[in-house]
Design an enzyme around this catalytic site. Structure first.
Site, PDB file in Angstrom:
ATOM      1  N   HIS A 176      12.791  36.120  45.422  1.00 24.27           N
ATOM      2  CA  HIS A 176      13.742  35.117  45.902  1.00 24.27           C
ATOM      3  C   HIS A 176      14.513  35.632  47.115  1.00 24.27           C
ATOM      4  CE1 HIS A 176      16.378  31.669  45.750  1.00 24.27           C
ATOM      5  NE2 HIS A 176      17.444  32.442  45.614  1.00 24.27           N
ATOM      6  N   ASP A 204      18.398  29.867  49.856  1.00 24.31           N
ATOM      7  CA  ASP A 204      19.181  29.588  48.652  1.00 24.31           C
ATOM      8  C   ASP A 204      20.299  28.590  48.998  1.00 24.31           C
ATOM      9  OD1 ASP A 204      19.601  30.912  45.706  1.00 24.31           O
ATOM     10  OD2 ASP A 204      21.557  30.586  46.618  1.00 24.31           O
ATOM     11  N   TRP A 205      21.544  28.840  48.582  1.00 24.31           N
ATOM     12  CA  TRP A 205      22.632  27.917  48.870  1.00 24.31           C
ATOM     13  C   TRP A 205      22.900  27.780  50.360  1.00 24.31           C
ATOM     14  CZ3 TRP A 205      25.787  24.072  47.590  1.00 24.31           C
ATOM     15  CH2 TRP A 205      25.806  23.658  46.264  1.00 24.31           C
ATOM     16  N   ASP A 225       8.754  33.565  44.518  1.00 28.46           N
ATOM     17  CA  ASP A 225      10.036  32.997  44.118  1.00 28.46           C
ATOM     18  C   ASP A 225       9.817  31.806  43.193  1.00 28.46           C
ATOM     19  OD1 ASP A 225      12.657  32.243  43.842  1.00 28.46           O
ATOM     20  OD2 ASP A 225      12.773  31.251  45.793  1.00 28.46           O
ATOM     21  N   TRP A 268      18.969  29.633  34.734  1.00 23.91           N
ATOM     22  CA  TRP A 268      19.863  30.343  35.644  1.00 23.91           C
ATOM     23  C   TRP A 268      21.247  29.689  35.651  1.00 23.91           C
ATOM     24  CZ3 TRP A 268      21.982  33.989  38.056  1.00 23.91           C
ATOM     25  CH2 TRP A 268      22.622  33.855  39.295  1.00 23.91           C
TER      26      TRP A 268
END
Length: 299
Positions: free
Chosen positions: A276, A120-121, A247, A161
């Site tokens: 995810h 993710d980030w 995901d 999102w």
């Protein structure tokens, strides 16, 4: 501490399930940043970077597996998350400020020969930092992550999102992790994901993150991420993908990177079972993939 910088009370983190780790802190640009430091202090570091809206708790089942294999594991809480300080306004956060905070920590700890593990980030920050500081890294492992430049269209799931994060009247981190995982979190686990956020005032960093993802070619981070891809397109150190099979946000990103990063050639890429948050669904297989990569490199 400025009234515009919030610090979650330590009582919120007492007796968290499966989180026995000692806290460590460094000052980064006037903010207190928390990180875990497990395993042999003289071993090469495995840097585990979380994303949205989680914290180092996400890696709780992976850290002991990698540390037991003889690796030093560093797992920070990004500013705005976990036990780290939380600037109170959404506009206090930018892609570059997160890069600066993370880089400050890595440089203070003087981490070298790093194996990056990111999702993710954690990937938006870690992949770019690795590309900008390749001499500090020996390998990269990406699970459900990406480094977008804004030149490609984002999936509709991401656009929804982003809108939700910015404008929804409620923003429940534990519910978000639960929905983004195949398995259902227990009540104690949900409490742990809510722990950093005693009230809505603490959630500015989490609400800000989706809108900071480069989604158009004129984004402030576009040029820097394009330059990072120029480096990654020539990256010949080991590069392993460990994406999950469920995901919708990052689906296909593993193949994209395998085709463009030279260091991905010949690596035993794996597809793990999960949503995810694959650290919740397949933590031990994820950690074993890291250990096996490092065992091959050290052999």
């Amino acid at each position: 501490m400025s009234k515009d910088i919030l610090r979650t009370p330590e009582s919120r983190f007492e007796r968290l399930l499966d989180y026995p780790f000692e806290p460590h802190y460094r000052d980064v640009d006037g903010l207190r940043m928390h990180y875990l430091d497990e395993g042999p202090a003289d071993a090469d570091p495995v840097l585990m970077l979380h994303g949205e809206p989680s914290w180092s708790y996400l890696y709780r089942h992976m850290i002991p597996v990698c540390a037991a294999a003889g690796h030093r594991v560093i797992a920070p809480d990004l500013i705005g998350f976990g036990k780290s300080d939380k600037p109170a306004r959404i506009e206090d956060y930018s892609y570059q400020s997160h890069m600066d905070w993370l880089g400050n920590l890595i440089e203070q700890l003087d981490l070298k020969r790093i194996t990056l593990v990111c999702q993710d980030w954690g990937s938006l920050l870690g992949l770019r930092y690795a590309a900008e500081n390749p001499e500090r890294f020996r390998a990269i492992v990406v699970g459900n992550g990406m480094l977008p430049t804004g030149d490609q269209a984002m999936p509709r799931a991401f656009q929804l999102w982003k809108t939700f994060a910015l404008y929804s009247p409620v923003f429940p981190p534990a519910r978000i992790v639960d929905v983004g995982s195949f398995r259902r979190l227990s009540r104690d686990e949900r409490r742990a994901y809510e722990a950093p956020f005693p009230s809505r005032h603490y959630k500015a960093g989490a609400r800000a993150f989706p809108a900071l993802v480069p989604a158009s070619p004129n984004d402030p981070a576009t040029e820097a991420n394009r330059r990072a891809w120029e480096v990654l397109s020539q990256w010949d150190k080991p590069f392993l993908t460990t994406f999950s099979n469920g995901d919708p946000i990052t689906k296909g990103g593993d193949r994209y990177m395998q085709e463009r990063v030279p260091g991905a050639q010949g690596q035993p890429h794996v597809t793990l079972k999960g949503g995810h948050f694959l650290q919740e669904d397949s933590p031990v297989p994820f950690a074993r993939a890291i250990n096996e990569l490092l065992a091959r490199m050290n052999g």
